[in-house]
Design a protein around this motif. Sequence first.
Motif, PDB file in Angstrom:
ATOM      1  N   TRP A   7       0.839  -1.215   0.000  1.00 44.89           N
ATOM      2  CA  TRP A   7       0.000   0.000   0.000  1.00 44.89           C
ATOM      3  C   TRP A   7       0.868   1.257   0.000  1.00 44.89           C
ATOM      4  N   GLU A   8       1.897   1.247   0.863  1.00 47.86           N
ATOM      5  CA  GLU A   8       2.771   2.427   0.972  1.00 47.86           C
ATOM      6  C   GLU A   8       3.632   2.620  -0.278  1.00 47.86           C
TER       7      GLU A   8
ATOM      8  N   GLU B 214       1.467   4.354  -2.643  1.00 50.05           N
ATOM      9  CA  GLU B 214       1.356   5.735  -2.157  1.00 50.05           C
ATOM     10  C   GLU B 214       2.597   6.554  -2.537  1.00 50.05           C
TER      11      GLU B 214
ATOM     12  N   LEU C  51       2.391   7.778  -5.990  1.00 49.60           N
ATOM     13  CA  LEU C  51       1.487   8.933  -6.125  1.00 49.60           C
ATOM     14  C   LEU C  51       2.153  10.200  -5.600  1.00 49.60           C
ATOM     15  N   ARG C  52       2.846  10.057  -4.467  1.00 44.67           N
ATOM     16  CA  ARG C  52       3.525  11.206  -3.860  1.00 44.67           C
ATOM     17  C   ARG C  52       4.556  11.802  -4.829  1.00 44.67           C
TER      18      ARG C  52
ATOM     19  N   SER D 240      -3.304  14.740  -3.107  1.00 42.75           N
ATOM     20  CA  SER D 240      -3.236  13.845  -1.948  1.00 42.75           C
ATOM     21  C   SER D 240      -4.614  13.444  -1.427  1.00 42.75           C
TER      22      SER D 240
ATOM     23  N   TRP E  73      -5.488  10.053  -2.775  1.00 47.58           N
ATOM     24  CA  TRP E  73      -4.542   8.939  -2.676  1.00 47.58           C
ATOM     25  C   TRP E  73      -5.215   7.652  -2.210  1.00 47.58           C
ATOM     26  N   LYS E  74      -5.949   7.733  -1.098  1.00 52.35           N
ATOM     27  CA  LYS E  74      -6.454   6.501  -0.483  1.00 52.35           C
ATOM     28  C   LYS E  74      -7.321   5.705  -1.465  1.00 52.35           C
TER      29      LYS E  74
ATOM     30  N   ARG F 220      -7.483   5.919  -4.670  1.00 55.46           N
ATOM     31  CA  ARG F 220      -6.745   5.484  -5.856  1.00 55.46           C
ATOM     32  C   ARG F 220      -5.860   4.265  -5.540  1.00 55.46           C
ATOM     33  N   ILE F 221      -5.234   4.262  -4.375  1.00 54.80           N
ATOM     34  CA  ILE F 221      -4.378   3.130  -3.984  1.00 54.80           C
ATOM     35  C   ILE F 221      -5.226   1.867  -3.846  1.00 54.80           C
ATOM     36  N   ASP F 222      -6.356   1.995  -3.138  1.00 50.16           N
ATOM     37  CA  ASP F 222      -7.239   0.835  -2.960  1.00 50.16           C
ATOM     38  C   ASP F 222      -7.702   0.302  -4.312  1.00 50.16           C
TER      39      ASP F 222
ATOM     40  N   LYS G 197       1.619   0.452  -8.731  1.00 52.83           N
ATOM     41  CA  LYS G 197       2.367   1.686  -8.436  1.00 52.83           C
ATOM     42  C   LYS G 197       2.562   2.522  -9.707  1.00 52.83           C
TER      43      LYS G 197
END
Length: 250
Positions: free
Chosen positions: A131-132, A135, A138-139, A145, A148-149, A151-153, A184
């Motif tokens: 997950w990180e 992230e 994206l960062r 931001s 992010w959540k 989109r990651i899921d 990613k």
Amino acid sequence: MEDLQQTSCSQDSREGNSQACEEPGSCTEPIVSLSGIYKTFRSGAAEVHVLKGIDMRLNTGQLAILKGRSGSGKTTLLNIIGGLDMPSEGHVQVGEHHFHRMGDKQRTRVRKSEIGFIFQAFALHPLLSAWENVELGLRLSGFPSAQWKDRIDECLEQVGMTQRAQHRPYELSGGEQQRVAIAKAIAPRPRLLLADEPTAELDTRMSERIMLMFERLRSEERMTICMTTHDQTMLEVADHVYEMADGRLD
Ligand SMILES: Nc1ncnc2c1ncn2[C@@H]1O[C@H](COP(=O)(O)OP(=O)(O)O)[C@@H](O)[C@H]1O
Ligand SMILES: [Mg+2]
């Protein structure tokens, strides 16, 4: 070489004549343009001429596959398209960016914001969970931001890694790591996705799932995808297959 000739429409649009582009699929904007690319590596006194005059044009929303035997120069060419390496000769344009006229810093900025890489060399960060890692992608790309959540899921779900989201790379198999790397790379919605053997570690079922995802990214999000593969079944989804042989494209 039909795709290479689909240029009249994009020239029209550059001249402000967008009428010609209204019909879906009838028009294509070039996003990658390579002309007269040569690449020579020197090791000691020896010179290896890997690319010997490559011209290539990828249009927006195109899924192109580079195939060719091992050592034929596929990775070298992807590195050059992505601005990771510079040609010995020739011009590289990605979107409105002329890589051959830009410095390293400017190229890095374009890479981070506009190009997704699925490359062995861009391994996952070993101390971060799946997950990180997504992230982090994206960062680095400057993605808003607040989104992010979700989109990651969404991206981990697309590669079937939701259940393993909290695992670190060493707790994942090679194929699972590759799927996280794919999530990613696509999460920031790059205009251009460059993938070097993205399905190499995956079984047939997962390869097909990834290829369907690429097909959807191409058709629905108009992402341009250029990938290398040895896998014959992948060739079906490509709208252009380039064969590398003796430093040239057939
Ligand atoms: N940094 C480098 N220095 C010297 N030779 C290189 C370098 N990178 C690639 N090569 C050589 O260029 C050729 C093409 O390599 P590569 O692009 O990795 O081929 P492929 O991806 O098609 O297997 C090979 O002969 C390889 O040894
Ligand atoms: Mg390679």
